[in-house]
Design an enzyme around this catalytic site. Structure first.
Site, PDB file in Angstrom:
ATOM      1  N   SER A 195       5.673  11.991  18.947  1.00  0.00           N
ATOM      2  CA  SER A 195       4.489  11.200  18.677  1.00  0.00           C
ATOM      3  C   SER A 195       3.246  12.082  18.834  1.00  0.00           C
ATOM      4  CB  SER A 195       4.472   9.982  19.584  1.00  0.00           C
ATOM      5  OG  SER A 195       3.614   9.000  19.085  1.00  0.00           O
TER       6      SER A 195
ATOM      7  N   ASP B 186       9.220   4.196  10.579  1.00  0.00           N
ATOM      8  CA  ASP B 186       8.158   4.307  11.575  1.00  0.00           C
ATOM      9  C   ASP B 186       6.890   3.608  11.082  1.00  0.00           C
ATOM     10  OD1 ASP B 186       6.256   5.118  13.430  1.00  0.00           O
ATOM     11  OD2 ASP B 186       7.054   7.144  13.589  1.00  0.00           O
TER      12      ASP B 186
ATOM     13  N   HIS C  87       9.713   4.638  15.264  1.00  0.00           N
ATOM     14  CA  HIS C  87       8.883   5.590  16.009  1.00  0.00           C
ATOM     15  C   HIS C  87       9.657   6.080  17.224  1.00  0.00           C
ATOM     16  CE1 HIS C  87       5.110   7.570  16.622  1.00  0.00           C
ATOM     17  NE2 HIS C  87       4.968   7.085  17.841  1.00  0.00           N
TER      18      HIS C  87
END
Length: 708
Positions: free
Chosen positions: A544, A629, A661
């Site tokens: 991330s 995602d 994600h």
């Protein structure tokens, strides 16, 4: 009874703010490590009264004296598979114990329930998920209904489901309480005084805003309770009436946050307190006197303090607790009187300040009965507080759960989250202090691969968020690296949360080429100067925002890293923000204030976006991405991987069509980590377990199928 507030009352606000770029299953989170087993969950009694309970090791194979972990390669499926037991919880009346475990046939995480007084092997699986598994489940106040949240293949449109645990003939089926395509449920609130209903927020009416509904979970009836006027990003209720009495409002022009309240569900809303951009705070709970409330606030100070304020004027009545080095953490209140019983803080390690002597004694007893050096946590309590589920968390072994008889002051072992880990030796995690180039102190965590102070390759493991933080505890990823011969350094760079408002906002407009990235660079140089790391064998690895930091490190400090691993990291900040979910719309301006105005300033966006600096990359890069995602879209990975391929820069790219994600399916997580392990061994020289593609893994390779 006791209720512990961990900043969840307005979770819809802070979840978006604090985890914009935090993976759904973070690298350090034990829930990222779910094994896939086709066996019935073993009897919990197998792990009761083992002599290893204190040490965390049963029959550890002997390790060489120079290593911090077992000399044998610890298998990836043991490190990163599903836990055998997770999230134990007592029903409010104390009749049942629930927990999450792999299903017997597919090894997919589901909810199991048994009566507390019954043998462990009587537990029944009450849900029937066959795909991604269930990770968030909790009791309704009737003590017979289990509620859980589930999305579809990582799209983060979580629905709220209910199942009757008392149906023992196998006929109980889960019911979707918040149906609808594209609907997301959040802000779930229950109340012991109203055991037949819950409050839940959904964006069914407007994808950009969450209204609050009152739900009878026995019948499934859903009634609109409070309509969102459009600017509310979080809701809260008053306990005795179970009415929506709090609204958290985000001003889209100046990004200030205002807490609005009303005196009843038919009363007029009024502003109670406003936190300008740069300040932190929020309402904790209404007090029982009806004239005041508990609030966290950084107004007039550096860190958040727990204060009591007047509901009419917003004036501070008293300051109850604060810490000069870090913000308030969990706040434990008596659920009936609303008196403060304890406040927790975490600068580098967890500590508590007690206001209730009886509660303090309980924690002292629990600390004395648990493993040495472990942090004590309470997972669940019955409504009358006579029975608790307690967790013991340490850095060199799996979490241990026990039942605590609060009256007798005795514990009974329940289970260990991942008992197979007890067969191995693990490294201890050290909390360290690093001084950045401008003198700012950074809290970090070091997991060494060797015990003899000999240099090793280093992996800089960067947390997501970025408005989140790393903490002390068992980190399977760091242990994996240590076992393969790599030291691991995790750093709370400026912009991380929990260290006060100045530390947080020193990260504003400092992405990529600014001080946030400089903190990571300085931390690597610290590890080199301390004789921990081999200078030419450094990897930057993250998910991330950590993935973005990896890309930034590879492009803006290309001489520092021998390789990089980017998981769901954005490569172009403008396209990242252009594709955020619609319900994050009210938060966008605040994101621009923190990141920089990439909307209005194309040059600034190009300056901080790694995509525009691909030519600088000198070292090999491995990219992992989930096709579903909703935060960092697949295009973010595609565009930088394709650009590197076109320029002949070494890059590997793995895409998982059924992930979001972060990687949740155990086979996919083990698959990617196996590929990463081979990649790291090639470029850093560590050890590697043989890679065999796990059955059921869905990895595809866009660079191989792309039409150039």
């Amino acid at each position: 009874s006791i209720m512990t507030h961990c900043n969840t009352r307005i979770s819809s606000v802070r979840a978006a703010l604090c985890i914009l770029l935090t993976t759904t299953v973070t690298l350090a989170n034990s829930f990222a490590l779910f094994p896939n087993t086709n066996q019935q969950p073993p009897s919990m009694s197998l792990y009761i009264n083992k002599p290893c309970q204190k040490s965390g090791i049963t029959k550890c194979n002997s390790a060489a004296s120079t290593t911090t972990t077992s000399s044998d390669l610890i298998p990836r499926d043991i490190l990163f598979g599903n836990p055998e037991y997770a999230s134990p919880s007592l029903s409010p009346d104390g009749t049942y114990l629930s927990y999450i475990a792999p299903s017997p046939s597919l090894g997919v995480l589901n909810v199991f329930v048994r009566r507390v007084v019954d043998p462990a092997d009587t537990a029944r699986m009450i849900t029937a998920d066959e795909s991604r598994g269930i990770r968030r489940a909790f009791w309704a106040e009737d003590s017979r209904t289990m509620l859980y949240l589930q999305d579809f293949e990582g799209d983060e449109n979580f629905h709220l489901w209910a199942v009757d645990v008392t149906n023992t003939d196998g006929g109980a089926k889960a019911r979707d309480l918040t149906p609808g395509d594209g609907v997301k449920a959040q802000n779930v609130i229950s109340n012991k005084r109203f055991p037949d209903e819950i409050l839940v927020g959904t964006n069914k009416r407007d994808p950009k805003a969450f209204d609050m509904y009152r739900c009878n979970y026995a019948t499934g009836e859903l009634t609109l309770d409070t309509k969102n006027p459009g600017d509310v990003v979080g809701w809260g209720s008053e306990d005795s009436s179970f009415q929506i009495r709090e609204a958290v409002v985000r001003n889209q022009k100046d990004s200030s946050t205002t807490v609005r309240i009303r005196d009843s569900d038919e009363g007029e809303w009024r502003d109670l307190i406003t936190f300008p951009y740069g300040e932190n705070g929020g309402l904790v709970d209404f007090c029982m006197d009806g004239t005041s409330c508990w609030m966290q606030s950084s107004l007039g100070r550096e860190t958040t303090a727990l204060i009591r304020i007047d509901l009419k004027t917003g004036d501070t009545i008293e300051e109850v607790s604060s810490n000069d080095t870090c913000n308030c953490g969990g706040i434990t209140l008596d659920q009936d009187t609303k008196k403060v019983r304890a406040v927790s803080y975490n600068y580098a390690r967890l500590e508590r300040v007690f206001f209730d002597k009886e509660l303090e004694k309980d924690y002292e007893v629990l600390q004395s009965l648990g493993p040495e050096g472990a942090e004590v946590g309470v997972s669940s309590r019955t409504r009358d507080e006579t029975l608790w589920v307690v967790n013991y968390r340490r850095s060199d072994g799996p979490t241990e759960f026990v039942l605590y008889d609060q009256v007798q002051k005795k514990t009974t072992p329940l289970f260990v989250s991942k008992p197979k880990l007890l067969d191995y030796k693990f490294a201890t995690m050290e909390d360290v202090r690093i001084t950045a180039r401008d003198g700012l102190e950074l809290v970090g965590y070091l997991t060494r691969a060797r015990a003899d102070n000999v240099k090793t390759p280093l992996i800089l493991l960067v947390h997501g968020g970025p408005w989140a933080r790393d903490s002390w505890g068992f980190n399977p990823t760091a242990q994996w690296f240590a076992n393969r011969g790599y030291a691991t350094l995790q750093v709370n760079y400026r912009g991380s949360t929990g260290f006060g408002k100045t530390f947080l906002h020193k990260g504003d407009k400092q992405w990529g080429v600014g001080d946030m990235q400089h903190d990571l660079t300085d931390s690597v140089k610290w590890a080199i100067d301390q004789g921990i790391a081999e200078e030419d064998k450094i990897c930057i690895y993250g998910g991330s925002y950590g993935g973005y930091a990896c890309l930034a490190g590879m492009t803006f400090t290309p001489g520092l890293y021998a390789c990089g691993v980017d998981i769901v990291g954005p490569s172009n900040i403008k396209t990242l923000l252009d594709s955020i979910p619609p319900y994050w719309g009210p938060l966008r301006n605040g994101m621009l204030l923190k990141i920089g105005d990439v909307d209005a300033d194309e040059q600034f966006n190009r300056k901080i976006s790694p995509l525009y600096h691909v030519d600088n990359i000198k070292a090999p890069l491995l990219i992992g991405q989930g096709a579903n995602d909703p935060r960092v879209k697949q295009a973010e990975a595609d565009q930088i991987a394709f650009s590197m391929q076109d320029k002949g820069i070494p890059v590997e790219y793995v895409l998982y069509p059924d992930e979001g994600h972060g990687f949740v399916r155990p086979n996919n997580k083990i698959d990617f980590n196996g590929r990463a392990e081979i990649f790291l061994a090639k470029h850093l020289g560590g050890r590697a377990e043989e890679f065999v593609r796990p059955e059921g893994a869905t990895a595809v390779f866009p660079l191989e199928t792309r039409s150039v």
